[in-house]
Scaffold this motif. Structure first.
Motif, PDB file in Angstrom:
ATOM      1  N   ASN A  76      46.121  30.868  39.718  1.00 29.50           N
ATOM      2  CA  ASN A  76      45.376  29.622  39.930  1.00 29.50           C
ATOM      3  C   ASN A  76      46.100  28.670  40.875  1.00 29.50           C
ATOM      4  N   ALA A  77      47.395  28.893  41.090  1.00 27.55           N
ATOM      5  CA  ALA A  77      48.146  28.027  41.994  1.00 27.55           C
ATOM      6  C   ALA A  77      47.940  28.411  43.463  1.00 27.55           C
ATOM      7  N   TRP A  78      47.438  29.600  43.717  1.00 22.17           N
ATOM      8  CA  TRP A  78      47.180  30.031  45.094  1.00 22.17           C
ATOM      9  C   TRP A  78      45.935  29.317  45.630  1.00 22.17           C
ATOM     10  N   SER A  79      45.951  29.036  46.910  1.00 26.65           N
ATOM     11  CA  SER A  79      44.795  28.393  47.531  1.00 26.65           C
ATOM     12  C   SER A  79      43.711  29.400  47.892  1.00 26.65           C
ATOM     13  N   CYS A  80      44.012  30.690  47.769  1.00 27.23           N
ATOM     14  CA  CYS A  80      43.039  31.740  48.063  1.00 27.23           C
ATOM     15  C   CYS A  80      43.466  32.993  47.309  1.00 27.23           C
ATOM     16  N   ASP A  81      42.648  34.014  47.354  1.00 22.57           N
ATOM     17  CA  ASP A  81      42.997  35.296  46.745  1.00 22.57           C
ATOM     18  C   ASP A  81      44.256  35.834  47.436  1.00 22.57           C
ATOM     19  N   PRO A  82      45.336  36.098  46.675  1.00 23.74           N
ATOM     20  CA  PRO A  82      46.587  36.527  47.305  1.00 23.74           C
ATOM     21  C   PRO A  82      46.508  37.881  47.985  1.00 23.74           C
ATOM     22  N   PHE A  83      45.436  38.646  47.740  1.00 22.02           N
ATOM     23  CA  PHE A  83      45.297  39.945  48.390  1.00 22.02           C
ATOM     24  C   PHE A  83      44.073  40.005  49.303  1.00 22.02           C
ATOM     25  N   ALA A  84      43.545  38.851  49.663  1.00 19.66           N
ATOM     26  CA  ALA A  84      42.391  38.814  50.574  1.00 19.66           C
ATOM     27  C   ALA A  84      42.814  38.771  52.035  1.00 19.66           C
ATOM     28  N   ALA A  85      44.090  38.461  52.304  1.00 17.10           N
ATOM     29  CA  ALA A  85      44.604  38.404  53.678  1.00 17.10           C
ATOM     30  C   ALA A  85      43.820  37.419  54.533  1.00 17.10           C
ATOM     31  N   GLU A  86      43.629  36.229  54.009  1.00 15.93           N
ATOM     32  CA  GLU A  86      42.870  35.194  54.710  1.00 15.93           C
ATOM     33  C   GLU A  86      43.690  34.617  55.861  1.00 15.93           C
ATOM     34  N   VAL A  87      43.025  34.376  56.979  1.00 10.87           N
ATOM     35  CA  VAL A  87      43.645  33.681  58.103  1.00 10.87           C
ATOM     36  C   VAL A  87      43.051  32.278  58.170  1.00 10.87           C
ATOM     37  N   ARG A  88      43.931  31.282  58.035  1.00 16.44           N
ATOM     38  CA  ARG A  88      43.479  29.897  57.992  1.00 16.44           C
ATOM     39  C   ARG A  88      44.449  29.029  58.779  1.00 16.44           C
ATOM     40  N   ASP A  89      43.917  28.247  59.694  1.00 14.10           N
ATOM     41  CA  ASP A  89      44.738  27.340  60.512  1.00 14.10           C
ATOM     42  C   ASP A  89      45.898  28.073  61.177  1.00 14.10           C
ATOM     43  N   GLY A  90      45.621  29.279  61.630  1.00 10.40           N
ATOM     44  CA  GLY A  90      46.622  30.051  62.346  1.00 10.40           C
ATOM     45  C   GLY A  90      47.617  30.780  61.472  1.00 10.40           C
ATOM     46  N   LEU A  91      47.467  30.685  60.150  1.00  9.22           N
ATOM     47  CA  LEU A  91      48.391  31.334  59.223  1.00  9.22           C
ATOM     48  C   LEU A  91      47.715  32.503  58.528  1.00  9.22           C
ATOM     49  N   ILE A  93      47.702  34.374  55.213  1.00  6.95           N
ATOM     50  CA  ILE A  93      48.126  34.048  53.852  1.00  6.95           C
ATOM     51  C   ILE A  93      47.916  35.259  52.963  1.00  6.95           C
ATOM     52  N   GLY A  94      48.916  35.598  52.173  1.00  4.63           N
ATOM     53  CA  GLY A  94      48.776  36.714  51.242  1.00  4.63           C
ATOM     54  C   GLY A  94      50.130  37.216  50.803  1.00  4.63           C
ATOM     55  N   ARG A  95      50.145  37.845  49.622  1.00  6.87           N
ATOM     56  CA  ARG A  95      51.402  38.391  49.139  1.00  6.87           C
ATOM     57  C   ARG A  95      51.834  39.550  50.030  1.00  6.87           C
ATOM     58  N   GLY A  96      53.010  39.427  50.591  1.00  3.56           N
ATOM     59  CA  GLY A  96      53.535  40.425  51.510  1.00  3.56           C
ATOM     60  C   GLY A  96      53.360  40.088  52.974  1.00  3.56           C
ATOM     61  N   ALA A  97      52.688  38.974  53.277  1.00  2.00           N
ATOM     62  CA  ALA A  97      52.456  38.627  54.685  1.00  2.00           C
ATOM     63  C   ALA A  97      53.760  38.550  55.466  1.00  2.00           C
ATOM     64  N   ALA A  98      54.762  37.872  54.876  1.00  2.00           N
ATOM     65  CA  ALA A  98      56.056  37.751  55.531  1.00  2.00           C
ATOM     66  C   ALA A  98      57.036  38.803  55.067  1.00  2.00           C
ATOM     67  N   LYS A 354      56.923  33.178  47.309  1.00  7.04           N
ATOM     68  CA  LYS A 354      56.355  31.927  46.832  1.00  7.04           C
ATOM     69  C   LYS A 354      54.840  32.036  46.673  1.00  7.04           C
ATOM     70  N   ILE A 355      54.256  31.018  46.044  1.00  6.93           N
ATOM     71  CA  ILE A 355      52.804  30.849  46.051  1.00  6.93           C
ATOM     72  C   ILE A 355      52.365  30.592  47.494  1.00  6.93           C
ATOM     73  N   ASP A 356      51.220  31.149  47.879  1.00  9.85           N
ATOM     74  CA  ASP A 356      50.699  31.014  49.246  1.00  9.85           C
ATOM     75  C   ASP A 356      51.695  31.503  50.296  1.00  9.85           C
ATOM     76  N   GLU A 357      52.327  32.636  50.021  1.00  3.28           N
ATOM     77  CA  GLU A 357      53.165  33.273  51.052  1.00  3.28           C
ATOM     78  C   GLU A 357      52.345  33.411  52.330  1.00  3.28           C
ATOM     79  N   CYS A 358      52.978  33.125  53.475  1.00  2.00           N
ATOM     80  CA  CYS A 358      52.221  33.141  54.722  1.00  2.00           C
ATOM     81  C   CYS A 358      53.146  33.352  55.902  1.00  2.00           C
ATOM     82  N   THR A 359      52.538  33.634  57.043  1.00  2.00           N
ATOM     83  CA  THR A 359      53.263  33.746  58.300  1.00  2.00           C
ATOM     84  C   THR A 359      52.320  33.355  59.429  1.00  2.00           C
ATOM     85  N   PRO A 360      52.811  32.712  60.489  1.00  2.00           N
ATOM     86  CA  PRO A 360      51.940  32.455  61.630  1.00  2.00           C
ATOM     87  C   PRO A 360      51.385  33.769  62.174  1.00  2.00           C
ATOM     88  N   ALA A 361      50.074  33.854  62.246  1.00  5.87           N
ATOM     89  CA  ALA A 361      49.442  35.118  62.637  1.00  5.87           C
ATOM     90  C   ALA A 361      49.905  35.577  64.014  1.00  5.87           C
TER      91      ALA A 361
END
Length: 383
Positions: A76-91, A93-98, A354-361
């Protein structure tokens, strides 16, 4: 959308919680087989590993990485599904992205581009991929290296795609890591009633001065090992303390303490053990110690690999990386002892685990460009 970003998203959508590979290695293997790689899946226990090699001649350059990821934590702390691989604002987001599916995708795409330009490299390319890096790390890279060693298959250069970068892509190049040494101390007392301490022996009280002495120690660690940097000093940390039955009127019969050293080649594990045990003995409490050596330190310096990675970073990104041996452990600790030159270069590490693990796409593509440039420098016909 770029080929590297597409592949990274496809990998993230496979929820490969350690040690479950969740089909990631099959996806990578399809891409590599199409390039002429011979695939050798290696399963040990519950762990899937993939060894893939193209070419038989030396030198052998290997990309190493892991498909497993850590748990997501509070969904519930994630801003999106952690396994959906969403791209938002150039990032992305997802577990394992970085850590480290973005780097795995960059590796594969870099090899595809390199082989399109140089179909007959001056050497061989390999991939060593495990699903056991985030877990116990006993059935992963270490077992693959044992299998390769048994048949005298030797890696010359290895790049581990761990997220090494800090403020910008490529600003840190890890050329080694400290070792990891864990101690579990059992302090023996005599259980009894808190109102009759003369009939008991409180292990917490008995060990308290020793604990203070351990924490006050300067454990040292002369890190001046290479001209461009140094190993961080020894780190000593208490991670767990447990004593008591849960009742407020009972003196416990034992105390258990877990602690960990992260250490450079000097002073080394044996010297730390000796100092630690001497402090325990001087404290007078009855103690039993169980040691676990999780990793020996390693260092790659002065070889061709470090020079060419620095050159690729400068040419592609205009970055001169800081050479580092900081951070925790990586699977490089299993590869370096064989004589291979080992470095770690990957995406930024600010959000890993972390929650909302991400990397610049866009940086996944840039990392693929750096990896491709490195391949040309090491295995291109004009190299």
């Amino acid at each position: 959308m770029s080929a590297a970003l597409d592949l990274a998203r496809a990998l993230i959508r496979r929820p490969s919680l350690t040690p479950d590979d969740a089909g990631c290695q099959a996806l990578l293997g399809e891409r590599l087989a199409a390039l002429g790689f011979a695939l050798e899946p290696m399963r040990f226990g519950d762990v899937d590993n993939l060894w893939a090699r193209r070419g038989a001649a030396g030198p052998l350059f290997v990309f190493a990485g892991h498909t497993d990821v850590v748990p997501i934590g509070d969904r519930n702390a994630w801003s999106c599904d952690p396994f959906a691989a969403e791209v938002r604002d150039g990032l992305l987001i997802g577990r394992g992205a970085a850590d480290m599916k973005g780097a795995l995708a960059a590796m594969v795409v870099a090899v595809e581009r390199f082989l399109a330009a140089c179909p007959e490299p001056a050497g061989s390319i390999g991939f060593l991929v495990t699903s056991d890096e985030e877990g116990d790390a006993v059935d992963g890279t270490v077992k693959v290296m044992d299998a390769l060693g048994a048949r005298n298959e030797r890696i010359d250069w290895c790049l581990v795609g761990e997220p090494s970068s800090d403020q910008r892509l490529g600003d840190v190049l890890r050329i080694g890591r400290r070792g990891s040494l864990t101690a579990r101390v059992r302090v023996v007392g005599v259980q009894g009633h808190v109102a009759y301490p003369e009939r008991a022996l409180n292990p917490i009280h008995a060990f308290a001065p020793t604990l203070a002495a351990l924490c006050a120690q300067d454990w040292g660690g002369d890190g001046a090992t290479f001209p461009d940097g140094a190993f961080p000093p020894v780190s000593f940390q208490i991670s767990n303390i447990h004593g008591g039955t849960g009742a407020g009127n009972v003196i416990p019969g034992e105390l258990v303490i877990d602690c960990n050293f992260r250490f450079p080649p000097r002073p080394g594990a044996e010297a730390l053990k000796a100092r630690f045990e001497a402090i325990l003995a001087a404290g007078g409490a009855r103690c039993e110690v169980q040691w676990t050596l999780g990793a020996q330190p390693f260092l790659t310096h002065g070889g061709r690999l470090v020079d060419q990675v620095r050159g690729a970073l400068g040419a592609v990104l205009g970055v001169e990386p800081a050479l580092s041996t900081g951070g925790g452990t990586s699977d490089g600790r299993f590869i370096a002892p064989t004589g291979a030159e080992v470095v770690e270069l990957g995406l930024r590490n600010a959000s890993i685990h972390k929650i909302d693990e991400c990397t610049p796409a866009a940086e996944i593509d840039q990392l693929a460009d750096v990896y491709e440039a490195l391949l040309h420098r090491l295995l291109g016909r004009g190299a």
